[in-house]
Design a protein around this motif. Structure first.
Motif, short mmCIF file in Angstrom:
data_model
loop_
_atom_site.label_atom_id
_atom_site.label_comp_id
_atom_site.label_asym_id
_atom_site.label_seq_id
_atom_site.Cartn_x
_atom_site.Cartn_y
_atom_site.Cartn_z
N VAL B 195 0.84 -1.20 0.00
CA VAL B 195 0.00 0.00 0.00
C VAL B 195 0.88 1.25 0.00
CG1 VAL B 195 -0.38 -0.18 2.49
CG2 VAL B 195 -1.89 1.23 1.15
N TRP B 196 2.01 1.18 0.68
CA TRP B 196 2.96 2.31 0.68
C TRP B 196 3.47 2.55 -0.74
CZ3 TRP B 196 8.27 2.98 -0.36
CH2 TRP B 196 8.85 4.17 0.12
N ASN B 197 3.88 1.47 -1.41
CA ASN B 197 4.37 1.60 -2.79
C ASN B 197 3.32 2.24 -3.69
OD1 ASN B 197 6.95 0.58 -2.59
ND2 ASN B 197 6.34 -1.54 -2.98
N THR B 198 2.07 1.82 -3.53
CA THR B 198 1.00 2.35 -4.38
C THR B 198 0.86 3.85 -4.18
OG1 THR B 198 -0.12 0.23 -4.15
CG2 THR B 198 -1.45 2.07 -4.97
N THR B 199 0.81 4.27 -2.89
CA THR B 199 0.66 5.71 -2.59
C THR B 199 1.86 6.50 -3.11
OG1 THR B 199 -0.42 5.05 -0.54
CG2 THR B 199 0.23 7.36 -0.71
N VAL B 200 3.05 6.00 -2.80
CA VAL B 200 4.27 6.74 -3.15
C VAL B 200 4.48 6.77 -4.67
CG1 VAL B 200 6.80 6.71 -2.93
CG2 VAL B 200 5.36 6.38 -0.91
N ASP B 201 4.30 5.62 -5.33
CA ASP B 201 4.50 5.60 -6.79
C ASP B 201 3.57 6.58 -7.49
OD1 ASP B 201 6.36 3.67 -6.36
OD2 ASP B 201 5.19 1.98 -7.13
N ALA B 202 2.30 6.61 -7.06
CA ALA B 202 1.32 7.49 -7.70
C ALA B 202 1.72 8.95 -7.53
CB ALA B 202 -0.07 7.24 -7.11
N ALA B 203 2.15 9.31 -6.32
CA ALA B 203 2.52 10.71 -6.07
C ALA B 203 3.80 11.08 -6.81
CB ALA B 203 2.70 10.95 -4.57
N LEU B 204 4.78 10.18 -6.81
CA LEU B 204 6.05 10.49 -7.49
C LEU B 204 5.82 10.67 -8.99
CD1 LEU B 204 8.70 8.22 -5.68
CD2 LEU B 204 8.08 10.61 -5.21
N LYS B 205 4.90 9.88 -9.52
CA LYS B 205 4.61 10.01 -10.95
C LYS B 205 4.04 11.41 -11.25
CE LYS B 205 2.44 7.53 -14.71
NZ LYS B 205 1.23 6.79 -15.07
N LEU B 206 3.08 11.82 -10.44
CA LEU B 206 2.49 13.16 -10.63
C LEU B 206 3.51 14.26 -10.37
CD1 LEU B 206 -0.97 12.61 -8.90
CD2 LEU B 206 -0.57 12.99 -11.35
N ALA B 207 4.47 13.96 -9.49
CA ALA B 207 5.48 14.97 -9.15
C ALA B 207 6.65 14.94 -10.14
CB ALA B 207 6.00 14.71 -7.73
N ASP B 208 6.59 14.00 -11.08
CA ASP B 208 7.66 13.84 -12.06
C ASP B 208 9.01 13.56 -11.39
OD1 ASP B 208 8.67 13.71 -14.62
OD2 ASP B 208 9.14 15.86 -14.73
N LEU B 209 8.96 12.76 -10.33
CA LEU B 209 10.19 12.40 -9.61
C LEU B 209 10.46 10.90 -9.80
CD1 LEU B 209 9.49 14.30 -6.26
CD2 LEU B 209 11.09 15.00 -8.07
N LYS B 210 11.76 10.56 -9.85
CA LYS B 210 12.13 9.15 -10.04
C LYS B 210 12.85 8.60 -8.81
CE LYS B 210 12.33 8.14 -14.92
NZ LYS B 210 11.72 9.41 -15.39
N ALA B 211 12.28 7.52 -8.27
CA ALA B 211 12.92 6.88 -7.12
C ALA B 211 14.17 6.15 -7.59
CB ALA B 211 11.96 5.91 -6.46
N PRO B 212 15.27 6.20 -6.80
CA PRO B 212 16.47 5.45 -7.16
C PRO B 212 16.15 3.96 -7.28
CG PRO B 212 16.91 6.96 -5.35
CD PRO B 212 15.44 6.96 -5.56
N GLU B 213 16.86 3.26 -8.16
CA GLU B 213 16.57 1.84 -8.34
C GLU B 213 17.22 0.99 -7.26
OE1 GLU B 213 17.07 0.50 -12.32
OE2 GLU B 213 15.71 2.04 -13.10
N ASP B 214 18.28 1.51 -6.67
CA ASP B 214 18.98 0.77 -5.61
C ASP B 214 18.10 0.70 -4.37
OD1 ASP B 214 20.66 -0.31 -3.79
OD2 ASP B 214 22.27 1.18 -4.02
N ASN B 215 17.83 -0.51 -3.90
CA ASN B 215 16.97 -0.64 -2.72
C ASN B 215 17.74 -0.90 -1.43
OD1 ASN B 215 14.36 0.04 -3.36
ND2 ASN B 215 13.93 -1.92 -4.31
N PHE B 216 19.01 -0.52 -1.39
CA PHE B 216 19.79 -0.63 -0.16
C PHE B 216 19.08 0.13 0.96
CE2 PHE B 216 22.71 1.60 2.71
CZ PHE B 216 23.28 0.51 3.35
N ALA B 217 19.01 -0.47 2.14
CA ALA B 217 18.32 0.21 3.25
C ALA B 217 19.21 0.37 4.47
CB ALA B 217 17.07 -0.59 3.64
N HIS B 218 19.33 1.60 4.96
CA HIS B 218 20.01 1.84 6.24
C HIS B 218 19.13 1.32 7.36
CE1 HIS B 218 23.15 4.47 4.65
NE2 HIS B 218 22.23 5.09 3.94
#
Lengths: 155, 250
Positions: B195-218
């Motif tokens: 559900v987080w991915n769905t919310t974030v992906d939709a907003a980033l798309k409208l914001a014309d922002l690209k999430a980094p592909e690297d999924n390394f997590a601190h």
């Protein structure tokens, strides 16, 4: 001391005299935060449900309630905070809603937007900010009379 | 430390640390309306902290209060997500961090509303209304800034690149989460990812922002093992009054 206990109807009437410190035209009863009033032996218990978790007015409200009731002769008081069911703007009284509008604050609506400008009644209104001067309000503007006004958020 | 106590510390420390960070904008935001909005958001978060840490203190049964937990613990005793202790940097960065957290907090609180622990369900119901409101605002602002001017877009993309590696920790499940899930107290954090991915992906798309592909997590915030150096600096400001004048009150 053997003074007679005031009945709860009288207590509710006294609580009507305690204004919301930030919106003084409505009482704490109109605001819907007083959930119950009950005598537990010789102690008067009042259940209060806060509007917003961090609302700084809650401490002032508790002090004001205490001061008013002590003035009326009720000295043994227990103010209890109850968070469930959570406070909702549905609990605002009709009288409270009308007073808000007269005072220049658009009352909350299920639709999530003000019905009209509380000053000139125009329906041409727009949101300036989701937050206003207190946690319970948002900032709107009338595009007819150009005045900004507070809108009581619907939660 | 009991699992329930640790779980409650995680909830309360998340809202406390983010609440303090957001409050750092008070009097310094780019516009009056934003200043008010940030201060009100911080107020909600700190109010929620009182409920979470208040309950944590009761569960601990060590005679500590919510204030003791907030003002007299050191960094290694904090259980907040690393994402929330990162410095504010700039307005866009602050709102993007808020959005990434709100998008997680809303489904978490919605799930906690049906917790087998009634007190947790009550707190979640109360806090959920506020979180939903925060999400609407942070999401709108992220979209407006991402899809705004070339300068605001650049700032938002830079913020996303910096913050992305701190988002994975939200969905990490450990022994505390397992204990909470087993008792029906809280959901498995991994279950919130979709559900987080769905919310974030939709907003980033409208914001014309690209999430980094690297999924390394601190990691290391929610279990307290490896906080960033930023937390200690933040606490030194937040706790100075109680540290210098123990027991001082209004």
């Amino acid at each position: 001391m053997t003074t007679q206990q005031a009945n709860t109807k009288q207590i509710w009437h006294w609580l009507e005299l305690v204004p919301d410190p930030e919106i003084p035209v409505i009482s704490v009863v109109d605001l819907g935060i007083i959930r119950d009033v009950e005598w537990k032996g010789d102690v008067l218990e009042i259940i209060i449900t806060p509007t917003y978790s961090g609302c700084p007015a809650m401490a002032v409200i508790a002090a004001d309630i205490r001061a008013e009731l002590v003035k009326q002769g009720v000295n043994k008081l227990s103010l209890k905070t109850q968070i469930a069911p959570a406070w909702t703007t549905d609990w605002l009284s009709d009288k409270g809603r009308a007073r808000l509008e007269e005072y220049g604050i658009a009352p909350p609506r299920q639709a999530g937007t003000p019905q009209h400008c509380p000053l000139c009644k125009s329906t041409s209104v727009e949101k300036i900010s989701q937050f206003g001067s207190t946690p319970c309000k948002a900032l709107w503007r009338c595009t007819s009379c150009l005045e900004p006004f507070d809108y009581f958020k619907c939660i | 430390m009991s699992a329930l106590f640790q779980f409650l510390l995680r909830q309360g420390d998340n809202t406390l640390v983010l609440g303090h960070r957001v409050s750092e904008w008070c009097g310094a935001a780019p516009a009056l309306e934003e200043d008010i909005a940030l201060a009100n958001t911080a107020l909600d978060l700190i109010g929620q902290t009182q409920m979470w840490l208040g309950y944590a203190a009761e569960i601990e049964e060590a005679g500590r209060t919510a204030d003791d937990l907030a003002f007299l613990r050191d960094a290694y005793d904090f259980r907040n997500l690393l994402l929330l202790e990162t410095p504010n940097r700039n307005f866009g960065h602050t709102l993007l961090r808020q959005f990434l957290f709100d998008a997680y907090q809303v489904p978490l609180l919605a799930s906690l509303e049906s917790s087998t622990d009634q007190r947790i369900a009550d707190i979640a119901t109360k806090a959920g209304k506020e979180a939903q409101y925060h999400l609407e605002r942070s999401q709108d602002t992220v979209i407006a800034l991402g899809d705004g001017t070339e300068q605001s877009h650049t700032i938002m993309q830079d913020a996303l690149n910096r913050l992305w590696s701190y988002t994975g920790e939200m969905f990490e499940s450990d022994i505390v989460d397992e204990a909470m899930t087993a008792n029906g107290i809280a959901p498995d954090p991994t279950s919130l990812r979709d559900v987080w991915n769905t919310t974030v992906d939709a907003a980033l798309k409208l914001a014309d922002l690209k999430a980094p592909e690297d999924n390394f997590a601190h990691k290391g915030g929610k279990n307290g093992r490896r906080h960033t150096e930023h937390l200690s600096h933040m606490l030194s400001t937040m706790q100075v009054l109680q540290r210098s004048y123990p027991g001082a009150s209004w």
